[in-house]
Design a protein around this motif. Structure first.
Motif, mmCIF file in Angstrom:
data_model
loop_
_atom_site.group_PDB
_atom_site.id
_atom_site.type_symbol
_atom_site.label_atom_id
_atom_site.label_comp_id
_atom_site.label_asym_id
_atom_site.label_seq_id
_atom_site.Cartn_x
_atom_site.Cartn_y
_atom_site.Cartn_z
ATOM 1 N N SER A 20 -7.705 14.440 1.387
ATOM 2 C CA SER A 20 -7.792 14.652 -0.062
ATOM 3 C C SER A 20 -7.565 13.365 -0.832
ATOM 4 C CB SER A 20 -6.746 15.683 -0.496
ATOM 5 O OG SER A 20 -5.450 15.201 -0.227
ATOM 6 N N SER A 21 -8.025 13.368 -2.060
ATOM 7 C CA SER A 21 -7.849 12.185 -2.908
ATOM 8 C C SER A 21 -6.519 12.295 -3.637
ATOM 9 C CB SER A 21 -9.003 12.080 -3.903
ATOM 10 O OG SER A 21 -9.100 13.268 -4.642
ATOM 11 N N ALA A 22 -5.434 12.141 -2.886
ATOM 12 C CA ALA A 22 -4.109 12.379 -3.462
ATOM 13 C C ALA A 22 -3.477 11.130 -4.060
ATOM 14 C CB ALA A 22 -3.177 12.937 -2.386
ATOM 15 N N CYS A 23 -4.091 9.986 -3.849
ATOM 16 C CA CYS A 23 -3.484 8.747 -4.338
ATOM 17 C C CYS A 23 -3.686 8.634 -5.843
ATOM 18 C CB CYS A 23 -4.130 7.547 -3.641
ATOM 19 S SG CYS A 23 -3.444 5.974 -4.133
ATOM 20 N N LYS A 24 -2.634 8.767 -6.608
ATOM 21 C CA LYS A 24 -2.723 8.709 -8.064
ATOM 22 C C LYS A 24 -2.541 7.275 -8.535
ATOM 23 C CE LYS A 24 -0.899 13.367 -8.639
ATOM 24 N NZ LYS A 24 0.194 14.188 -9.186
ATOM 25 N N THR A 25 -3.404 6.846 -9.426
ATOM 26 C CA THR A 25 -3.315 5.494 -9.942
ATOM 27 C C THR A 25 -2.960 5.525 -11.414
ATOM 28 O OG1 THR A 25 -5.657 5.510 -10.414
ATOM 29 C CG2 THR A 25 -5.007 4.613 -8.289
ATOM 30 N N ALA A 74 -7.686 -4.080 -2.696
ATOM 31 C CA ALA A 74 -6.474 -3.679 -3.431
ATOM 32 C C ALA A 74 -5.223 -4.044 -2.646
ATOM 33 C CB ALA A 74 -6.514 -2.172 -3.697
ATOM 34 N N TYR A 75 -5.265 -3.829 -1.349
ATOM 35 C CA TYR A 75 -4.108 -4.119 -0.492
ATOM 36 C C TYR A 75 -3.817 -5.621 -0.446
ATOM 37 C CZ TYR A 75 -1.087 -4.032 3.635
ATOM 38 O OH TYR A 75 -0.036 -4.189 4.501
ATOM 39 N N ARG A 76 -4.874 -6.425 -0.414
ATOM 40 C CA ARG A 76 -4.683 -7.880 -0.384
ATOM 41 C C ARG A 76 -4.119 -8.391 -1.706
ATOM 42 N NH1 ARG A 76 -10.420 -9.284 2.615
ATOM 43 N NH2 ARG A 76 -9.702 -8.906 4.767
ATOM 44 N N LEU A 77 -4.513 -7.731 -2.790
ATOM 45 C CA LEU A 77 -3.995 -8.141 -4.095
ATOM 46 C C LEU A 77 -2.504 -7.834 -4.230
ATOM 47 C CD1 LEU A 77 -6.979 -6.949 -6.308
ATOM 48 C CD2 LEU A 77 -6.186 -9.319 -6.070
ATOM 49 N N SER A 84 -1.411 1.493 -2.483
ATOM 50 C CA SER A 84 -2.327 0.723 -1.635
ATOM 51 C C SER A 84 -2.005 0.935 -0.164
ATOM 52 C CB SER A 84 -2.235 -0.768 -1.971
ATOM 53 O OG SER A 84 -2.622 -1.010 -3.304
ATOM 54 N N GLN A 85 -0.738 0.915 0.164
ATOM 55 C CA GLN A 85 -0.321 1.104 1.553
ATOM 56 C C GLN A 85 -0.758 2.479 2.073
ATOM 57 O OE1 GLN A 85 3.922 0.562 1.389
ATOM 58 N NE2 GLN A 85 3.808 -1.673 1.532
ATOM 59 N N GLN A 86 -0.520 3.502 1.244
ATOM 60 C CA GLN A 86 -0.815 4.864 1.693
ATOM 61 C C GLN A 86 -2.314 5.095 1.851
ATOM 62 O OE1 GLN A 86 1.262 7.914 -0.469
ATOM 63 N NE2 GLN A 86 0.125 9.582 0.486
ATOM 64 N N LEU A 87 -3.091 4.645 0.886
ATOM 65 C CA LEU A 87 -4.533 4.859 0.969
ATOM 66 C C LEU A 87 -5.152 4.018 2.083
ATOM 67 C CD1 LEU A 87 -6.940 6.360 -0.153
ATOM 68 C CD2 LEU A 87 -7.235 4.537 -1.845
ATOM 69 N N TYR A 88 -4.649 2.803 2.260
ATOM 70 C CA TYR A 88 -5.137 1.939 3.346
ATOM 71 C C TYR A 88 -4.880 2.617 4.686
ATOM 72 C CZ TYR A 88 -5.879 -2.482 5.907
ATOM 73 O OH TYR A 88 -6.347 -3.454 6.743
ATOM 74 N N ALA A 89 -3.677 3.159 4.855
ATOM 75 C CA ALA A 89 -3.334 3.847 6.100
ATOM 76 C C ALA A 89 -4.212 5.076 6.295
ATOM 77 C CB ALA A 89 -1.861 4.242 6.082
ATOM 78 N N LYS A 90 -4.431 5.797 5.214
ATOM 79 C CA LYS A 90 -5.199 7.041 5.293
ATOM 80 C C LYS A 90 -6.637 6.787 5.745
ATOM 81 C CE LYS A 90 -5.996 11.153 2.491
ATOM 82 N NZ LYS A 90 -5.682 11.782 1.201
#
Length: 335
Positions: A20-25, A74-77, A84-90
């Motif tokens: 799911s798209s749970a990462c809230k920005t 995003a993670y590199r920035l 960023s960590q959570q979505l990268y892992a996902k």
């Protein structure tokens, strides 16, 4: 018949759908409601919030390459940003081409996120899946139990338990876990699909009821219609199977499987060879490299004593798959 490997593959595909798209920005300075994210990113190429938003959009459509591109930037920035960590892992954890290195990275990131969000059930379930990938089911179940202690109704935790049990070949426990998942969420159509697959593999007609439920919940999905039609076919209800396959036309006119399966039933179940030829040709029009359709069409021409057309069909099948032994053997017998 559905094999255990096919079931695991089916589970993996459904697992992607559960992502799911749970990462809230958050970025109050930029209002994205009425603006195009692509255009905004051209103007603000280093906006982590926008990159994460677009990455989630790509992830929802299962475009992992584009999702990975945005989340990597995003993670590199800012590699310390939790979202960023959570979505990268996902994305690493769910990508179709994931490997052990990807899983190890995702696992480390999830552990970091978990320190800040120890009661996040999504993180706990995702972390559990990394251990399952490593075949460490004991650790996987530990994190799934942690998720259920936080939320006893966490459907995805039960679903993942079912997947673990299936990979461990503990089918009864797998079915029990999927059933529990549907009890927590009666609209959990993905779990009904897997239960249907499990019972279909056992040649248990109750599979039809699970596929009917999935179809009722998701009537616009080709996948649910196909599973139900195939179950009808497996248990010899030709009329219901044909009707459901035809319903698939309204959902996707470019799908060759309804024509192929109707052709298959005409050939092997009702012995209407001319009708079978018609449907196989319709399938081939949609998918010219449909090897099985070419082969079965060749068999139909053999039944009609038309050696020339039979050989042409077997030749077509071998053109698209030189290793298709059934066509090779059939052609050799005719020569």
């Amino acid at each position: 018949m559905i094999s255990r490997i096919s079931l695991i593959q089916s589970l993996f595909c459904i697992g992607l759908l559960l992502s799911s798209s749970a990462c809230k920005t958050e970025n109050k300075a930029i209002n994205t409601k009425d603006k195009n994210i692509d255009a905004l990113l051209k103007k603000y190429p280093d906006s982590i919030s926008l990159l994460l938003q677009r990455s989630n959009i790509y992830l929802d459509s299962l475009d992992f390459a584009l999702a990975f591109s945005d989340v990597t930037r995003a993670y590199r920035l800012d590699s310390n940003r939790l979202e960023s960590q959570q979505l990268y892992a996902k994305i690493l954890n769910n990508a179709p081409n994931r490997n052990l290195r990807d899983i190890n990275i995702a696992q480390k990131l999830y552990h970091k996120v978990l320190k800040k969000k120890p009661r996040d059930t999504e993180v706990l379930v995702e972390l559990a899946s990394t251990y399952a990938f490593q075949q460490d089911f004991e650790r996987s179940f530990e994190y799934l139990d942690d998720a259920l202690r936080v939320d006893p109704k966490c459907r995805n935790a039960y679903f993942k338990k079912g997947t673990n049990f299936l990979e461990m070949n503990r089918i009864d426990l797998a079915k029990s876990s999927y059933e529990t998942a549907t009890q927590q969420d009666p609209k959990f159509w993905e779990a009904y699909i897997i239960l249907g697959d499990l019972y279909l593999a056992e040649e248990n007609k109750i599979a039809i009821e699970y596929f009917k439920t999935a179809r009722d919940l998701q009537p616009s999905l080709v996948e649910t219609a196909y599973r139900l039609a195939y179950a009808y076919q497996m248990f010899g209800d030709v009329d219901a199977a044909q009707e459901t396959y035809r319903e698939m036309y309204a959902l996707n006119k470019e799908n060759a499987m309804p024509d192929f399966q109707i052709g298959y039933m005409k050939q092997f179940m009702t012995e209407e060879i001319d009708s079978a030829i018609y449907y196989y040709n319709e399938a081939i029009k949609l998918e010219p490299q449909f090897v099985e359709a070419w082969h079965n069409l060749g068999m139909c021409y053999e039944d009609k004593k038309d050696k020339t057309n039979a050989l042409k069909c077997y030749s077509k099948a071998l053109k698209y798959n030189p290793d298709f032994t059934k066509s090779r053997e059939a052609a050799d017998k005719l020569k």
